[in-house]
Each structure stands twice: as structure tokens, then as C-alpha cells.
Design an enzyme around this catalytic site. Structure first.
Site, PDB file in Angstrom:
ATOM      1  N   HIS A 134      -3.233  -5.220  -3.436  1.00  0.00           N
ATOM      2  CA  HIS A 134      -2.016  -4.407  -3.379  1.00  0.00           C
ATOM      3  C   HIS A 134      -2.362  -2.921  -3.576  1.00  0.00           C
ATOM      4  O   HIS A 134      -1.598  -2.162  -4.184  1.00  0.00           O
ATOM      5  CB  HIS A 134      -1.019  -4.875  -4.450  1.00  0.00           C
ATOM      6  CG  HIS A 134       0.420  -4.871  -3.993  1.00  0.00           C
ATOM      7  ND1 HIS A 134       1.056  -5.967  -3.502  1.00  0.00           N
ATOM      8  CD2 HIS A 134       1.345  -3.881  -3.943  1.00  0.00           C
ATOM      9  CE1 HIS A 134       2.303  -5.662  -3.182  1.00  0.00           C
ATOM     10  NE2 HIS A 134       2.508  -4.389  -3.429  1.00  0.00           N
ATOM     11  N   ARG A 138      -2.437  -1.789  -7.217  1.00  0.00           N
ATOM     12  CA  ARG A 138      -1.130  -1.517  -7.834  1.00  0.00           C
ATOM     13  C   ARG A 138      -0.611  -2.687  -8.640  1.00  0.00           C
ATOM     14  O   ARG A 138       0.490  -2.641  -9.178  1.00  0.00           O
ATOM     15  CB  ARG A 138      -0.115  -1.174  -6.742  1.00  0.00           C
ATOM     16  CG  ARG A 138      -0.448   0.094  -6.007  1.00  0.00           C
ATOM     17  CD  ARG A 138       0.321   0.228  -4.725  1.00  0.00           C
ATOM     18  NE  ARG A 138       1.714   0.576  -4.878  1.00  0.00           N
ATOM     19  CZ  ARG A 138       2.164   1.808  -5.098  1.00  0.00           C
ATOM     20  NH1 ARG A 138       1.321   2.796  -5.205  1.00  0.00           N
ATOM     21  NH2 ARG A 138       3.453   2.055  -5.202  1.00  0.00           N
ATOM     22  N   TYR A 151       4.233   8.001  -7.048  1.00  0.00           N
ATOM     23  CA  TYR A 151       4.577   6.612  -6.706  1.00  0.00           C
ATOM     24  C   TYR A 151       3.629   6.075  -5.627  1.00  0.00           C
ATOM     25  O   TYR A 151       3.156   4.942  -5.693  1.00  0.00           O
ATOM     26  CB  TYR A 151       6.043   6.540  -6.245  1.00  0.00           C
ATOM     27  CG  TYR A 151       6.359   5.336  -5.394  1.00  0.00           C
ATOM     28  CD1 TYR A 151       6.417   4.061  -5.952  1.00  0.00           C
ATOM     29  CD2 TYR A 151       6.578   5.475  -4.015  1.00  0.00           C
ATOM     30  CE1 TYR A 151       6.674   2.951  -5.161  1.00  0.00           C
ATOM     31  CE2 TYR A 151       6.839   4.370  -3.222  1.00  0.00           C
ATOM     32  CZ  TYR A 151       6.883   3.112  -3.797  1.00  0.00           C
ATOM     33  OH  TYR A 151       7.122   2.018  -3.003  1.00  0.00           O
ATOM     34  N   LYS A 155      -0.468 -12.347   2.093  1.00  0.00           N
ATOM     35  CA  LYS A 155      -1.070 -11.064   1.726  1.00  0.00           C
ATOM     36  C   LYS A 155      -1.265 -10.998   0.217  1.00  0.00           C
ATOM     37  O   LYS A 155      -0.304 -11.152  -0.544  1.00  0.00           O
ATOM     38  CB  LYS A 155      -0.130  -9.927   2.166  1.00  0.00           C
ATOM     39  CG  LYS A 155      -0.556  -8.530   1.754  1.00  0.00           C
ATOM     40  CD  LYS A 155       0.335  -7.494   2.418  1.00  0.00           C
ATOM     41  CE  LYS A 155      -0.064  -6.080   2.072  1.00  0.00           C
ATOM     42  NZ  LYS A 155       0.332  -5.664   0.728  1.00  0.00           N
ATOM     43  N   GLN A 194       7.271  -7.926   6.525  1.00  0.00           N
ATOM     44  CA  GLN A 194       6.688  -8.355   5.245  1.00  0.00           C
ATOM     45  C   GLN A 194       7.798  -8.834   4.324  1.00  0.00           C
ATOM     46  O   GLN A 194       8.814  -8.164   4.146  1.00  0.00           O
ATOM     47  CB  GLN A 194       5.935  -7.182   4.592  1.00  0.00           C
ATOM     48  CG  GLN A 194       5.405  -7.478   3.197  1.00  0.00           C
ATOM     49  CD  GLN A 194       6.376  -7.075   2.105  1.00  0.00           C
ATOM     50  OE1 GLN A 194       7.068  -6.065   2.237  1.00  0.00           O
ATOM     51  NE2 GLN A 194       6.444  -7.850   1.038  1.00  0.00           N
ATOM     52  N   SER A 240       8.292  -3.207   5.570  1.00  0.00           N
ATOM     53  CA  SER A 240       8.372  -3.790   4.233  1.00  0.00           C
ATOM     54  C   SER A 240       9.782  -4.310   3.964  1.00  0.00           C
ATOM     55  O   SER A 240      10.764  -3.744   4.440  1.00  0.00           O
ATOM     56  CB  SER A 240       8.013  -2.719   3.194  1.00  0.00           C
ATOM     57  OG  SER A 240       8.465  -3.097   1.918  1.00  0.00           O
ATOM     58  N   ARG A 246       2.773   0.462 -13.716  1.00  0.00           N
ATOM     59  CA  ARG A 246       2.225   1.689 -13.125  1.00  0.00           C
ATOM     60  C   ARG A 246       2.626   2.846 -14.031  1.00  0.00           C
ATOM     61  O   ARG A 246       3.788   3.257 -14.054  1.00  0.00           O
ATOM     62  CB  ARG A 246       2.749   1.869 -11.706  1.00  0.00           C
ATOM     63  CG  ARG A 246       2.288   0.717 -10.831  1.00  0.00           C
ATOM     64  CD  ARG A 246       2.852   0.739  -9.447  1.00  0.00           C
ATOM     65  NE  ARG A 246       2.681  -0.589  -8.854  1.00  0.00           N
ATOM     66  CZ  ARG A 246       3.480  -1.102  -7.942  1.00  0.00           C
ATOM     67  NH1 ARG A 246       4.490  -0.400  -7.467  1.00  0.00           N
ATOM     68  NH2 ARG A 246       3.262  -2.315  -7.469  1.00  0.00           N
TER      69      ARG A 246
HETATM   70  C1  LIG Z   1       3.571   3.304  -2.091  1.00  0.00           C
HETATM   71  C2  LIG Z   1       3.172   1.897  -1.753  1.00  0.00           C
HETATM   72  C3  LIG Z   1       4.138   0.939  -1.513  1.00  0.00           C
HETATM   73  C4  LIG Z   1       3.767  -0.353  -1.164  1.00  0.00           C
HETATM   74  N1  LIG Z   1       4.736  -1.262  -0.869  1.00  0.00           N
HETATM   75  C5  LIG Z   1       4.388  -2.501  -0.470  1.00  0.00           C
HETATM   76  C6  LIG Z   1       5.372  -3.428  -0.063  1.00  0.00           C
HETATM   77  O1  LIG Z   1       6.559  -3.132  -0.034  1.00  0.00           O
HETATM   78  N2  LIG Z   1       4.963  -4.672   0.291  1.00  0.00           N
HETATM   79  C7  LIG Z   1       3.632  -5.039   0.285  1.00  0.00           C
HETATM   80  O2  LIG Z   1       3.317  -6.173   0.611  1.00  0.00           O
HETATM   81  N3  LIG Z   1       2.680  -4.162  -0.073  1.00  0.00           N
HETATM   82  C8  LIG Z   1       3.016  -2.902  -0.428  1.00  0.00           C
HETATM   83  N4  LIG Z   1       2.049  -2.009  -0.762  1.00  0.00           N
HETATM   84  C9  LIG Z   1       0.634  -2.386  -0.626  1.00  0.00           C
HETATM   85  C10 LIG Z   1       0.136  -2.035   0.786  1.00  0.00           C
HETATM   86  O3  LIG Z   1       0.752  -2.826   1.760  1.00  0.00           O
HETATM   87  C11 LIG Z   1      -1.390  -2.187   0.910  1.00  0.00           C
HETATM   88  O4  LIG Z   1      -1.758  -3.463   0.448  1.00  0.00           O
HETATM   89  C12 LIG Z   1      -2.164  -1.125   0.136  1.00  0.00           C
HETATM   90  O5  LIG Z   1      -1.504   0.113   0.210  1.00  0.00           O
HETATM   91  C13 LIG Z   1      -3.572  -0.975   0.701  1.00  0.00           C
HETATM   92  O6  LIG Z   1      -4.307  -0.042  -0.010  1.00  0.00           O
HETATM   93  P1  LIG Z   1      -4.472   1.494   0.438  1.00  0.00           P
HETATM   94  O7  LIG Z   1      -3.193   2.169   0.087  1.00  0.00           O
HETATM   95  O8  LIG Z   1      -5.613   1.966  -0.387  1.00  0.00           O
HETATM   96  O9  LIG Z   1      -4.725   1.521   1.927  1.00  0.00           O
HETATM   97  C14 LIG Z   1       2.393  -0.703  -1.097  1.00  0.00           C
HETATM   98  C15 LIG Z   1       1.428   0.270  -1.342  1.00  0.00           C
HETATM   99  C16 LIG Z   1       1.779   1.560  -1.645  1.00  0.00           C
HETATM  100  C17 LIG Z   1       0.715   2.593  -1.851  1.00  0.00           C
END
Ligand SMILES: Cc1cc2nc3c(=O)[nH]c(=O)nc-3n(C[C@H](O)[C@H](O)[C@H](O)COP(=O)(O)O)c2cc1C
Length: 394
Positions: free
Chosen positions: A288, A291, A34, A264, A137, A116, A174
Site C-alpha cells: 500500500h 501506508r 496525505y 491487491k 478498485q 479507487s 499515518r
Molecule cells: C494518497 C494515496 C491514496 C491511496 N489510495 C488507495 C486506494 O484508495 N485504494 C488502494 O487500493 N490503494 C490506495 N493507495 C495505494 C496505491 O494504490 C499504491 O499501492 C501505492 O501508492 C504504490 O506506491 P507508490 O505510491 O510508491 O507508487 C493509495 C496511495 C496513496 C499514496
């Protein structure tokens, strides 16, 4: 027979990659995937890392670099280093009260932690554990009264900055989560496989799943009451995330949020200009973490044009693929004032809790210091594209 090389992580972790490996061993596969995974074929997720790797720093020597300052002012706050811990949904499943642990580590290192919407620990619990309130967030939800309630809670704990995540109008697939039956209602076989996965990680089970408070969504208790399963969460996401949102809705948030407002999930220069027109204080160049939509540009690639499009009108931050302090310096050189790290802290907290996150930040700080020294810089705030070799990213 197993050789020492099969178990390299008996050595102390030195990099985010090491924490990833430790996390892989510690938490159930479904949780590791995940965090580790991205959308579709994960091309954008990989490009976030590889494009950043390809950006070259310009080494210059014989400058007086006896002063190397990392502090920056971001959205009205002085950060000790140009790093923010990104919002990570469900982080509290990775380690006991992980959001609290990470927020404490962040505070000790002088950087903000972003809570988050879909955290396990409620924002009040995180705020109580630290002296400087976390940033918050928010996703834009259909149920505006619920969004309003969350904004009130963030205001009540003194959260100074709101990140409004705007790249989830629809949700990207995903595939790893599908394979691990994290999506939809699992059948009996999938259920058995998942249970086996949990049971084969007794350390995690004892410490995180059973040992702590129940793993519920602390900010969504009213919306997803008592929900423990990612499937229940996904159902809520699909029902609540609002695809009809436009830039006009920023005014709605503005009216209800007195603090700094940052959007964001911007990749396109035109969107960046619109964000500035809509009156936000900042924007985060983000896909993201790869993702959402696959085959969109990496953030290292998208960042320079976005930064050029808005100039000084709004503060530009960025995330995606940042694994080292050198990556932080590269992102700053490409146009970001500060950088969010996501998976790097998630792996560290899964592997070693608060101490792991603090150590990961200390390592990044040391990396940044070295990079400043060898690119002839006295201050991270002064780093611009001239710190890059041949303006490599574009
Ligand atoms: C497991 C996971 C959960 C995430 N959950 C959120 C979230 O709840 N809200 C959000 O704005 N971004 C979320 N993101 C995106 C992150 O805030 C961020 O944009 C991203 O992880 C940056 O890339 P990196 O993991 O390569 O550093 C999530 C990312 C991951 C990996």
C-alpha cells in the site's frame, strides 16, 4: 533575498521528484502530506524507494537492440507500456476532477487507470470521459449490499478488471495525518491552522476547491452523503472495513464479478499461493505504498519470492516506490508483468493536471526504452532476472 537556487522549479519538470516538488508548492500541506506520507515511522515507504534504487541493471552492449517493444498483455488487455495508474483515494482533491484528468492521460498513453472506491469523481464520470473504461478498485466492506452496488456500477460502465484491495483489514496509523488534524474531530486551533493552510494556497483553492464541482466522494454518496472532510471519510472507513474477511470471501466477489479479478496487497509467498488457490486472475505485490504496516519488506524485496511461489498460475503485478522507467524495468525483472505507479501520478496531476500525468508517463516510457536498449533487450515482455546484475535484489 531569495536566490535562484531556492526556486529550482522555475525549470521544466523532468522527473517524478520534480512533480513532487511542484505539488508541494501547489496544494495545501495537509493534502501534500496525505499523499507523500506513509505509516508509522515510514520505514517501509522509504525502503520501497531505496531497495529499488539498490537493484542494479546488468548493462550489456553490442546486441542488436534496434527493436525495443514495450507493449505487454495484462489481464486480457494490451497495454502500450507495462504501467497502470494505481488507485489513489481522494485524488480529486489534488486538482479539479483529477481522476478524469488522469484517466484521459492514461488513455492517450495506452495504459489503464484504476478508479479507487474512495475517488472524488464517480466511476460514471470517469468512464464517460474516456473510450476505454477504467479498472475499478474495491475495498471489502461490512455492508455487502453496498459493495454489491459498487460492483454493479463498475460492471455497468464496462470496467474489465476489478482490484480487490485486501491489505486494509485494519488501518495503519499515518502520523502526518494526525499532526495535520486529518484524523478525528479537529479542535478550534487545529481548525484554524487547517483553514490557514487552505487559504495560503489560493491557486488550489480557486481552481480545485471552489472552482469545480463539490469535493464529495463520488462512489460513496449514499454511504457518506455529502461528506467533504477526510475525518468523515476516516469514520466511514473504520466502520466499514471488514477485519473478518478471509480467502473464502473471494468466492463471494467471484460470483458477482464476471471480469478479471485481482487481489491487491500480497507480500507473502504463502498468501500468494492461497490467492492462486482461491481462483483469482492476478495479484499485486504491494504494501500500500508503505501506508499500512510499517517494517514489512519493501515490494522490491518481496516480489521475487512471490513470483516464484505462483509461477504462471496467476499474473503478478507490483507497486511501491516506482518513480522512474528504470524502476519499472527493475520490477519487471524481479517478476512483475506490469507495474502500478501511485504517488508519481498523484504529484503530476496535482502539479500540472492531465498534461502533467501524460508527461510523467512519456518520461517513464523514454526511460524504459533506454533501459531496454542498454540491457540488451528487444522486448519488456522478455525481461527477467538475467537483466539484473548479480541478481541484486535478493
Ligand atoms: C494518497 C494515496 C491514496 C491511496 N489510495 C488507495 C486506494 O484508495 N485504494 C488502494 O487500493 N490503494 C490506495 N493507495 C495505494 C496505491 O494504490 C499504491 O499501492 C501505492 O501508492 C504504490 O506506491 P507508490 O505510491 O510508491 O507508487 C493509495 C496511495 C496513496 C499514496
Amino acid at each position: 533575498m531569495r536566490f535562484a537556487a531556492d526556486r529550482p522549479m522555475r525549470l521544466a519538470p523532468a522527473t517524478a521528484g520534480d512533480y513532487r516538488e511542484l505539488a508541494r508548492r501547489r496544494v495545501p500541506r495537509q493534502l501534500f502530506d496525505y499523499v507523500d506520507g506513509g505509516a508509522y515511522e515510514e520505514a517501509t515507504m522509504r525502503a520501497n524507494v531505496s531497495d529499488l534504487e539498490r537493484v542494479l541493471l546488468r548493462q550489456v552492449v553490442m546486441r542488436d537492440v534496434s527493436v525495443r517493444e514495450q507493449a505487454v498483455e495484462v489481464l486480457g488487455q494490451k497495454l502500450a507500456l507495462p504501467i497502470v495508474l494505481a488507485p489513489i483515494g481522494l485524488a480529486g482533491m489534488l486538482a479539479r476532477r483529477a481522476e478524469v484528468q488522469a484517466a484521459r492521460a492514461a488513455e492517450r498513453m495506452g495504459v489503464p487507470f484504476v478508479e479507487s472506491t474512495v475517488s472524488i469523481c464517480p466511476i460514471e464520470e470517469v468512464a464517460e470521459a474516456v473510450a476505454t473504461p477504467p479498472w475499478f478498485q474495491l475495498y471489502v466492506m461490512r455492508d455487502r449490499s453496498y459493495a454489491e452496488d459498487l460492483l454493479d456500477r463498475a460492471k455497468a460502465v464496462g470496467s474489465p478488471v476489478l482490484l480487490l484491495t485486501i491489505d486494509l483489514a485494519v488501518v495503519g496509523a499515518r502520523h502526518r495525518d494526525t499532526r495535520n488534524a486529518m484524523v478525528g474531530e479537529p479542535g478550534p486551533r487545529a481548525k484554524a491552522r487547517r483553514a490557514l493552510d487552505l487559504l495560503s494556497h489560493p491557486g488550489w483553492l480557486r481552481h480545485t476547491a471552489i472552482g469545480g464541482k463539490p469535493l464529495t466522494f463520488g462512489n460513496l454518496e449514499k454511504a457518506v452523503p455529502g461528506a467533504r472532510s477526510p475525518a468523515a471519510f476516516k469514520e466511514w472507513v473504520d466502520a466499514q472495513f471488514d477485519p473478518s474477511v478471509t480467502w473464502d470471501d473471494i468466492a463471494w466477489v467471484r460470483e458477482r464479478w464476471p471480469g478479471r479479478l485481482v487481489v491487491k496487497g500480497v507480500l507473502d509467498p504463502e498468501d500468494a499461493r492461497r490467492a492462486a488457490d482461491a481462483g483469482v486472475d492476478g495479484l499485486i505485490v504491494s504494501n500500500h505504498g508503505g501506508r499500512q504496516l510499517d517494517s514489512v519488506p519493501s515490494t522490491a524485496r518481496a516480489l521475487p519470492a512471490v513470483a516464484d511461489a505462483v509461477g504462471d498460475r496467476v499474473e503478478v503485478l507490483a507497486d511501491g516506490g516506482v518513480r522512474t522507467g528504470l524502476d519499472v524495468v527493475k520490477m519487471v525483472a524481479l517478476g512483475a508483468r506490469a507495474v502500478l505507479v501511485g504517488r508519481a501520478w498523484a504529484w503530476a496531476v496535482a502539479a500540472r493536471g492531465e498534461a502533467g500525468v501524460q508527461h510523467m508517463l512519456e518520461v517513464m516510457k523514454a526511460d524504459i526504452d533506454t533501459a531496454l536498449g542498454l540491457t540488451g533487450q528487444n522486448s519488456i515482455a522478455g525481461v527477467d532476472r538475467s537483466a539484473l546484475y548479480d541478481d541484486a535484489a535478493r
